[in-house]
Design a protein around this motif. Sequence first.
Motif, PDB file in Angstrom:
ATOM      1  N   ARG A  63      14.857-136.509   6.966  1.00  0.00           N
ATOM      2  CA  ARG A  63      15.708-135.427   7.333  1.00  0.00           C
ATOM      3  C   ARG A  63      14.858-134.266   7.891  1.00  0.00           C
ATOM      4  O   ARG A  63      13.723-134.185   7.252  1.00  0.00           O
ATOM      5  N   ARG A  64      15.242-133.672   8.832  1.00  0.00           N
ATOM      6  CA  ARG A  64      14.487-132.299   9.118  1.00  0.00           C
ATOM      7  C   ARG A  64      15.606-131.183   8.718  1.00  0.00           C
ATOM      8  O   ARG A  64      16.656-131.090   9.389  1.00  0.00           O
ATOM      9  N   ILE A  70      15.317-155.408   7.507  1.00  0.00           N
ATOM     10  CA  ILE A  70      14.176-154.542   7.855  1.00  0.00           C
ATOM     11  C   ILE A  70      14.180-153.259   7.056  1.00  0.00           C
ATOM     12  O   ILE A  70      14.985-152.841   6.777  1.00  0.00           O
ATOM     13  N   GLU A  71      12.998-153.083   6.641  1.00  0.00           N
ATOM     14  CA  GLU A  71      12.776-151.957   5.643  1.00  0.00           C
ATOM     15  C   GLU A  71      13.032-150.595   6.402  1.00  0.00           C
ATOM     16  O   GLU A  71      12.273-150.328   7.319  1.00  0.00           O
ATOM     17  N   HIS A  72      14.014-149.701   5.941  1.00  0.00           N
ATOM     18  CA  HIS A  72      14.202-148.430   6.289  1.00  0.00           C
ATOM     19  C   HIS A  72      14.036-147.310   5.629  1.00  0.00           C
ATOM     20  O   HIS A  72      13.938-147.561   4.178  1.00  0.00           O
ATOM     21  N   GLN A  73      13.973-146.060   6.047  1.00  0.00           N
ATOM     22  CA  GLN A  73      13.766-144.833   5.090  1.00  0.00           C
ATOM     23  C   GLN A  73      14.491-143.863   5.685  1.00  0.00           C
ATOM     24  O   GLN A  73      14.426-143.482   7.107  1.00  0.00           O
ATOM     25  N   THR A 100      10.407-148.257   8.699  1.00  0.00           N
ATOM     26  CA  THR A 100       9.330-147.722   8.136  1.00  0.00           C
ATOM     27  C   THR A 100       8.089-147.635   8.782  1.00  0.00           C
ATOM     28  O   THR A 100       7.282-146.713   8.634  1.00  0.00           O
ATOM     29  N   TYR A 101       7.648-148.477   9.847  1.00  0.00           N
ATOM     30  CA  TYR A 101       6.436-148.603  10.673  1.00  0.00           C
ATOM     31  C   TYR A 101       6.575-147.311  11.481  1.00  0.00           C
ATOM     32  O   TYR A 101       5.553-146.968  11.774  1.00  0.00           O
ATOM     33  N   ALA A 102       7.774-146.598  11.429  1.00  0.00           N
ATOM     34  CA  ALA A 102       7.780-145.473  12.478  1.00  0.00           C
ATOM     35  C   ALA A 102       8.005-144.027  11.643  1.00  0.00           C
ATOM     36  O   ALA A 102       8.017-142.916  12.259  1.00  0.00           O
ATOM     37  N   LEU A 103       7.629-143.995  10.391  1.00  0.00           N
ATOM     38  CA  LEU A 103       7.753-142.969   9.356  1.00  0.00           C
ATOM     39  C   LEU A 103       6.808-141.702   9.907  1.00  0.00           C
ATOM     40  O   LEU A 103       7.180-140.499  10.301  1.00  0.00           O
ATOM     41  N   PHE A 149      10.481-134.492  10.549  1.00  0.00           N
ATOM     42  CA  PHE A 149      11.294-135.276   9.456  1.00  0.00           C
ATOM     43  C   PHE A 149      10.496-135.367   8.143  1.00  0.00           C
ATOM     44  O   PHE A 149       9.473-135.930   8.229  1.00  0.00           O
ATOM     45  N   VAL A 150      11.345-135.612   7.171  1.00  0.00           N
ATOM     46  CA  VAL A 150      10.531-135.684   5.941  1.00  0.00           C
ATOM     47  C   VAL A 150      11.352-136.681   5.108  1.00  0.00           C
ATOM     48  O   VAL A 150      12.590-136.908   5.241  1.00  0.00           O
ATOM     49  N   ALA A 151      10.778-137.823   4.412  1.00  0.00           N
ATOM     50  CA  ALA A 151      11.405-139.020   3.938  1.00  0.00           C
ATOM     51  C   ALA A 151      12.209-138.412   2.641  1.00  0.00           C
ATOM     52  O   ALA A 151      11.783-137.565   2.089  1.00  0.00           O
TER      53      ALA A 151
END
Length: 145
Positions: free
Chosen positions: A139-140, A133-136, A110-113, A121-123
């Motif tokens: 997608r493009r 580690i928090e992820h999301q 998530t630090y790299a959103l 790319f859109v969450a």
Amino acid sequence: MLYSAKGDEITAAELYPLLKLRVDVFVVEQECPYPELDGRDLLPTTVHVWWQPAGEVLGYLRLLRDPDGTHRIGRVCTPLSARGGGLGALLMKAAMEVVGDEEAVLEAQTYALDFYARFGFVAEGDRYLEDGIEHQTMRRAALVP
């Protein structure tokens, strides 16, 4: 220099430092003991992209193909000593050239959103924990001419 090779074309001498960087960053630095070798590195549909100006690999990512044909970008990494100099953007630009107008997905820490949003790319969906580690998912969508 920027290099790329398909999974069935990469040499052991090229692949070894890439795997070492991935382990150094994701397993050692981020303290995530997980099976880094997932059996996908040598597939003919896998594309490895890396920056190696001299003897040391300073940046890496890989592109996979999901069963539905979607490009999957992952393992984006640089050693701590090379961060902040634009190598991640250089690698992502190269990845997006491979992707072209097709759909692509990635699982971002998530630090790299905001970084990945720069490349369209859109969450989507909820954030989740992977190895603590928090992820999301991001997608493009395919680009329509």
